[in-house]
Design a protein around this motif. Structure first.
Motif, short mmCIF file in Angstrom:
data_model
loop_
_atom_site.label_atom_id
_atom_site.label_comp_id
_atom_site.label_asym_id
_atom_site.label_seq_id
_atom_site.Cartn_x
_atom_site.Cartn_y
_atom_site.Cartn_z
N VAL A 5 9.64 6.67 -19.94
CA VAL A 5 10.44 8.02 -19.75
C VAL A 5 9.69 9.13 -20.47
O VAL A 5 8.93 9.07 -21.55
N VAL A 6 9.45 10.20 -19.70
CA VAL A 6 8.82 11.54 -20.06
C VAL A 6 9.58 12.49 -20.39
O VAL A 6 10.57 12.80 -19.52
N LEU A 7 9.62 13.01 -21.54
CA LEU A 7 10.40 14.30 -21.93
C LEU A 7 9.55 15.46 -21.57
O LEU A 7 8.65 15.70 -22.32
N LEU A 8 9.93 16.08 -20.61
CA LEU A 8 9.33 17.24 -20.01
C LEU A 8 10.20 18.58 -19.94
O LEU A 8 10.80 18.57 -18.78
N PRO A 9 10.08 19.15 -20.69
CA PRO A 9 10.75 20.69 -20.51
C PRO A 9 10.26 21.43 -19.41
O PRO A 9 8.91 21.34 -19.15
N SER A 10 10.65 22.44 -19.08
CA SER A 10 10.14 23.50 -18.30
C SER A 10 9.04 23.92 -18.85
O SER A 10 8.67 24.08 -19.92
N ARG A 11 7.83 24.31 -17.89
CA ARG A 11 6.67 24.84 -18.19
C ARG A 11 6.89 26.19 -19.26
O ARG A 11 6.17 26.61 -20.16
N GLU A 12 7.87 27.08 -18.84
CA GLU A 12 8.11 28.21 -19.59
C GLU A 12 8.74 27.84 -21.19
O GLU A 12 8.42 28.54 -21.96
N VAL A 13 9.47 26.98 -21.25
CA VAL A 13 10.07 26.38 -22.35
C VAL A 13 8.67 25.89 -23.17
O VAL A 13 8.57 26.37 -24.45
N VAL A 14 8.04 25.02 -22.74
CA VAL A 14 6.58 24.85 -23.39
C VAL A 14 5.74 25.79 -23.81
O VAL A 14 5.32 25.83 -24.93
N LEU A 15 5.42 26.73 -22.98
CA LEU A 15 4.79 27.95 -23.16
C LEU A 15 5.35 28.81 -24.31
O LEU A 15 4.57 29.15 -25.09
N GLU A 16 6.83 28.94 -24.44
CA GLU A 16 7.36 29.89 -25.39
C GLU A 16 7.13 28.92 -26.84
O GLU A 16 6.94 29.67 -27.83
N ARG A 17 7.45 27.56 -26.48
CA ARG A 17 7.14 26.92 -27.92
C ARG A 17 5.60 27.06 -28.55
O ARG A 17 5.51 27.20 -29.53
N GLU A 18 4.86 26.94 -27.57
CA GLU A 18 3.47 26.97 -28.00
C GLU A 18 3.19 28.58 -28.60
O GLU A 18 2.27 28.50 -29.55
N ARG A 19 3.67 29.58 -28.12
CA ARG A 19 3.30 30.80 -28.55
C ARG A 19 3.78 30.65 -30.33
O ARG A 19 3.34 31.89 -30.74
N ASP A 42 14.59 16.56 -18.91
CA ASP A 42 14.41 17.75 -19.28
C ASP A 42 15.11 17.92 -20.67
O ASP A 42 16.48 18.10 -20.24
N PRO A 43 14.71 18.02 -21.74
CA PRO A 43 15.27 17.85 -22.96
C PRO A 43 15.89 19.43 -23.37
O PRO A 43 16.63 19.56 -24.34
N ASP A 44 15.26 20.11 -22.60
CA ASP A 44 15.72 21.74 -22.94
C ASP A 44 17.11 22.20 -23.20
O ASP A 44 17.86 21.71 -22.02
N GLY A 45 17.76 22.65 -24.26
CA GLY A 45 19.14 23.02 -24.29
C GLY A 45 19.92 21.72 -24.71
O GLY A 45 21.38 22.03 -24.75
N LEU A 46 19.50 20.68 -24.74
CA LEU A 46 20.18 19.50 -25.05
C LEU A 46 20.10 19.08 -26.66
O LEU A 46 19.12 19.02 -27.17
N ALA A 47 21.18 18.63 -27.10
CA ALA A 47 21.27 18.18 -28.38
C ALA A 47 20.40 16.89 -28.42
O ALA A 47 20.57 16.06 -27.62
N PRO A 48 19.90 16.42 -29.49
CA PRO A 48 18.82 14.89 -29.51
C PRO A 48 19.52 13.81 -29.10
O PRO A 48 19.21 13.03 -28.54
N ARG A 49 21.06 13.93 -29.63
CA ARG A 49 21.50 12.69 -29.17
C ARG A 49 21.90 12.61 -27.89
O ARG A 49 22.16 11.34 -27.02
N LEU A 50 22.11 13.47 -27.07
CA LEU A 50 22.42 13.80 -25.53
C LEU A 50 21.13 13.40 -24.82
O LEU A 50 21.03 12.81 -23.81
#
Length: 89
Positions: free
Chosen positions: A20-34, A63-71
């Motif tokens: 399984v690949v945990l892949l948030p949106s590009r925008e989320v990844v970019l914001e995290r990288e900033r 897409d793990p964005d906005g989800l609690a880790p358990r979800l």
């Protein structure tokens, strides 16, 4: 770029492999990288790495964005239980 190597290494293996690949949106990844002390987003490295993951086929993606880790874990486990995360080799 590692997915073909994984598939090759697992070819002929009798055990089922879930991937399984945990892949948030590009925008989320970019914001995290900033927010990190890296230069990936400026040097175009982020787009290259993200694009590599986004092009993978035959794998389950969550897409793990906005989800609690358990979800996120629940979704991964549900994919495995349903056979949706089996890696085709």
């Amino acid at each position: 770029d590692d997915l073909p190597a994984y598939r090759e290494a697992l070819a002929g293996c009798d055990a089922a492999t879930h991937f399984v690949v945990l892949l948030p949106s590009r925008e989320v990844v970019l914001e995290r990288e900033r927010e990190r002390p890296t230069e990936w987003h400026r040097a175009g490295k982020l787009d290259a790495v993200y694009g590599g993951f986004a092009r993978w086929t035959g794998v389950a993606v969550v897409d793990p964005d906005g989800l609690a880790p358990r979800l996120v874990a629940d979704r991964v486990m549900a994919l495995a239980a349903e056979g949706g995360a089996l890696l085709s080799v």
